[in-house]
Write a protein that holds these residues in place. Sequence first.
Motif, mmCIF file in Angstrom:
data_model
loop_
_atom_site.group_PDB
_atom_site.id
_atom_site.type_symbol
_atom_site.label_atom_id
_atom_site.label_comp_id
_atom_site.label_asym_id
_atom_site.label_seq_id
_atom_site.Cartn_x
_atom_site.Cartn_y
_atom_site.Cartn_z
ATOM 1 N N GLY A 164 0.381 -0.761 -0.441
ATOM 2 C CA GLY A 164 0.203 -0.285 0.284
ATOM 3 C C GLY A 164 0.953 1.470 0.207
ATOM 4 N N LYS A 165 2.156 1.706 0.466
ATOM 5 C CA LYS A 165 3.169 2.049 -0.046
ATOM 6 C C LYS A 165 3.927 2.388 -0.472
ATOM 7 C CE LYS A 165 2.256 1.539 5.263
ATOM 8 N NZ LYS A 165 3.373 1.945 6.617
ATOM 9 N N THR A 166 4.579 1.629 -1.604
ATOM 10 C CA THR A 166 5.164 1.379 -2.622
ATOM 11 C C THR A 166 4.445 -0.083 -3.628
ATOM 12 O OG1 THR A 166 7.428 0.613 -3.339
ATOM 13 C CG2 THR A 166 6.805 -0.258 -1.433
ATOM 14 N N HIS A 167 4.483 0.173 -4.801
ATOM 15 C CA HIS A 167 4.522 -1.390 -5.375
ATOM 16 C C HIS A 167 5.586 -2.352 -5.530
ATOM 17 C CE1 HIS A 167 1.484 0.804 -7.923
ATOM 18 N NE2 HIS A 167 2.329 1.903 -8.381
ATOM 19 N N ILE A 168 5.375 -3.559 -5.348
ATOM 20 C CA ILE A 168 6.128 -4.157 -5.048
ATOM 21 C C ILE A 168 6.154 -5.860 -5.913
ATOM 22 C CG2 ILE A 168 6.432 -6.563 -3.347
ATOM 23 C CD1 ILE A 168 4.953 -4.958 -1.520
ATOM 24 N N VAL A 169 7.536 -5.298 -6.491
ATOM 25 C CA VAL A 169 7.645 -6.212 -7.635
ATOM 26 C C VAL A 169 8.282 -7.556 -7.743
ATOM 27 C CG1 VAL A 169 8.431 -5.893 -10.134
ATOM 28 C CG2 VAL A 169 7.742 -4.480 -8.806
ATOM 29 N N TYR A 170 7.980 -8.731 -7.849
ATOM 30 C CA TYR A 170 8.933 -9.789 -7.447
ATOM 31 C C TYR A 170 10.235 -9.943 -8.749
ATOM 32 C CZ TYR A 170 10.340 -15.020 -6.671
ATOM 33 O OH TYR A 170 9.919 -16.418 -6.615
ATOM 34 N N ALA A 171 11.529 -9.889 -8.316
ATOM 35 C CA ALA A 171 12.390 -9.776 -9.833
ATOM 36 C C ALA A 171 12.540 -11.773 -10.104
ATOM 37 C CB ALA A 171 14.114 -9.745 -8.929
ATOM 38 N N GLY A 172 11.669 -12.778 -10.688
ATOM 39 C CA GLY A 172 11.669 -13.666 -11.023
ATOM 40 C C GLY A 172 10.874 -13.931 -11.148
ATOM 41 N N ALA A 173 10.551 -15.745 -11.599
ATOM 42 C CA ALA A 173 9.239 -16.123 -11.773
ATOM 43 C C ALA A 173 9.382 -16.591 -10.834
ATOM 44 C CB ALA A 173 10.139 -17.224 -13.563
ATOM 45 N N ALA A 174 7.781 -16.897 -9.894
ATOM 46 C CA ALA A 174 8.381 -17.755 -8.831
ATOM 47 C C ALA A 174 7.149 -18.489 -9.631
ATOM 48 C CB ALA A 174 6.713 -16.889 -7.991
ATOM 49 N N GLN A 175 7.480 -19.272 -9.048
ATOM 50 C CA GLN A 175 6.360 -21.010 -8.857
ATOM 51 C C GLN A 175 5.287 -21.118 -9.114
ATOM 52 O OE1 GLN A 175 8.256 -25.409 -7.717
ATOM 53 N NE2 GLN A 175 9.535 -25.140 -8.981
ATOM 54 N N ASP A 176 4.739 -20.761 -8.497
ATOM 55 C CA ASP A 176 3.372 -20.521 -7.507
ATOM 56 C C ASP A 176 3.747 -18.699 -6.853
ATOM 57 O OD1 ASP A 176 0.626 -19.667 -6.248
ATOM 58 O OD2 ASP A 176 1.070 -21.694 -5.469
ATOM 59 N N GLU A 177 2.679 -17.956 -8.167
ATOM 60 C CA GLU A 177 3.290 -16.617 -7.936
ATOM 61 C C GLU A 177 1.294 -16.298 -6.227
ATOM 62 O OE1 GLU A 177 2.299 -14.320 -11.204
ATOM 63 O OE2 GLU A 177 3.486 -14.759 -12.225
ATOM 64 N N GLU A 178 0.806 -17.413 -5.895
ATOM 65 C CA GLU A 178 -0.582 -16.466 -5.550
ATOM 66 C C GLU A 178 -0.024 -16.540 -4.226
ATOM 67 O OE1 GLU A 178 -4.175 -15.618 -5.006
ATOM 68 O OE2 GLU A 178 -3.730 -16.385 -6.807
ATOM 69 N N PRO A 179 0.967 -17.210 -3.485
ATOM 70 C CA PRO A 179 1.031 -16.940 -1.824
ATOM 71 C C PRO A 179 1.792 -15.680 -2.290
ATOM 72 C CG PRO A 179 1.537 -18.928 -2.500
ATOM 73 C CD PRO A 179 1.732 -18.329 -3.672
ATOM 74 N N PHE A 180 2.358 -15.478 -3.007
ATOM 75 C CA PHE A 180 3.457 -13.944 -2.976
ATOM 76 C C PHE A 180 2.461 -12.206 -3.176
ATOM 77 C CE2 PHE A 180 6.436 -17.007 -3.873
ATOM 78 C CZ PHE A 180 7.511 -16.379 -2.837
ATOM 79 N N ARG A 181 1.553 -12.895 -3.974
ATOM 80 C CA ARG A 181 0.405 -11.824 -4.521
ATOM 81 C C ARG A 181 -0.392 -11.196 -3.019
ATOM 82 N NH1 ARG A 181 -0.116 -9.684 -9.671
ATOM 83 N NH2 ARG A 181 1.238 -11.694 -11.337
#
Length: 617
Positions: free
Chosen positions: A573-590
């Motif tokens: 909510g304070k900054t856009h959060i970006v993950y550098a890489g291809a996660a096998q399962d994105e849902e937990p991170f989202r």
Amino acid sequence: MDREKLFSEFPAVSTQEWMDAIIKDLKGADFNKKLVWKTDEGFDVNPFYRADDLENVVHADVPGRFPYVRGNKTEGNDWEIRQDFRIADIDTCNRMAAEAAVKGAESVGVCVKDVQSLSQMERLLAGIDLTRTAVHLLGSVDYAATLKLFVEYLRKNRIKADKVRGSVDFDPLCHALLHGNYYRTLDADMDEAAALFRQYAEELPLFRFLSIHADLLHEAGGYNVQELGFALNWAVEYFSRLTDKGLDMDLIAGRTTLVLGIGSDYFMEMAKLRAARMLWAYMVQGFGPVKESSKVAFVHATVSSWNKSVYDPYVNLLRSATEAMSAALGGADSIHVSDFSEAFRPSDDFSARIARNQQIILKEESFFNRIVDPAAGSYYIENLTANLAGEAWKLFLDTESKGGFAACYEKGLVQDKIAECAAKRNADLAKRKIVLTGVNQFPNLNEQEAENIRSTAREFAKEGDFKTIRPYRAAQAFEELRLQTEAFAKKNGRRPKVFLLTCGNLAMRKARAGFATNFFGCLGYEIVDNAGFKDGEEGAKAALESKAEITVLCSSDEEYAALAAQACPLLKGKTHIVYAGAAQDEEPFRALGVECFIHVRSNVLETLRSFQQSLMK
């Protein structure tokens, strides 16, 4: 006296032995997927070629013989150093062309758009020795009137017309492709072409009166197969109509210029020129010319504008250098190298001199003009030549079966095919399968170019009765986003900021930080790198303190879960959060607040565009 063969201690190795060694080294990986290049031209390229790969390749044994794959020259590989100045202002055009003519250009193109009188023609050609420097009259609005003024100029100045080389760029189909209409009608335009040949062919024996600007297809995003195949259809359309009007085929073919664009695929572009000569020879032979020389194409090569950029503009010099090399080694008859800065400003003395000198160096220091067909005998290039010719010939026959070039153009079939190619190229560019250094990869992070841009965009009338083909530069979509960043920075006194939250495995975090830097650097954002943090909480606090709009998590696959669990609750909510890489399962991170995943399969352009839309509000 016995003579021992050189390297006799090295036994011959069969193709099968090579293949066996390769398969072994692949350790079970698929040979075709790993090593065979699936080209966009419609054929595959193998990782190696040998002499037996030439068994089915059609090529002349020596240069100067039909079908002229090896060129029409039997001694040397000389070409005409040409420099075009499409500058409407007569005096500026004359000054630059005259200077080019005394500083290495063997041929100059001058803009005759606004030349309406003999005095204006005299101003345009003043100081150019037309018996030593070929002259090409470009952009006329009335070619008969232009040639009339040109002949009057020669007579008034007592210049022998049989010593003057050059051309006019009369090309009704090119005009139609660009504007959606012929000059008048195609038949009326062909009447004008026939009149030019009848009136001036004898008086100007070294002049060419017809052009086929197939380079337009290249500049609009077409591939080499489309450029070659449609160029043949284009020529057949002209030749058929002009011979029907009673003109001699030997006259027409001998006075036509084939213009091809040269891109950055070094060996493929050499092969394209060799294939073009072969295809042209077979095509002209079908018209039954008397002179063997009529089957020899005069190929003018112009380096690509499609791949030139506003940002990191000096990389354009590297691109044009390799393109000029391809054109020379492929046997072009004349070559134009565009200014490295043409994407953002009109030609000036410095950029024109650099462009001219690139060709001079290839001749005078690298001696590219000394060896006939230097590409000959390369198993690789010979196979590229044959494959390109084969695919282009298929397209040529298919287009003829549908009524020929004009009929297919009027139905929009040519335009649709080029648009299909352009869409594929644009997608590859967006995903960085095509790399433009300084634009979509390895950007100069602090470069500012907005204030240096003086528009050089070509102006087109609204579409006429038919679809049009419009040249464009591949970099434009990326440049548009970066220019938005410059405008934002000028207005707000700062650029958007990207904070690299690096943590964990040193090698992986540095690699992913480098990837993220290149990724967001394409937007010209400020990148804040770091030596690394002990955990996600420490990194998140530093990110918030930096007031970065975007925070990129950079770590190893195994450590991302812990990093995100520590950092995301503080960042969400304070900054856009970006993950550098291809996660096998994105849902937990989202679920934790990660909005975006960037990796080698990402559509870079779409991702950057979405961030730009969010941050430029």
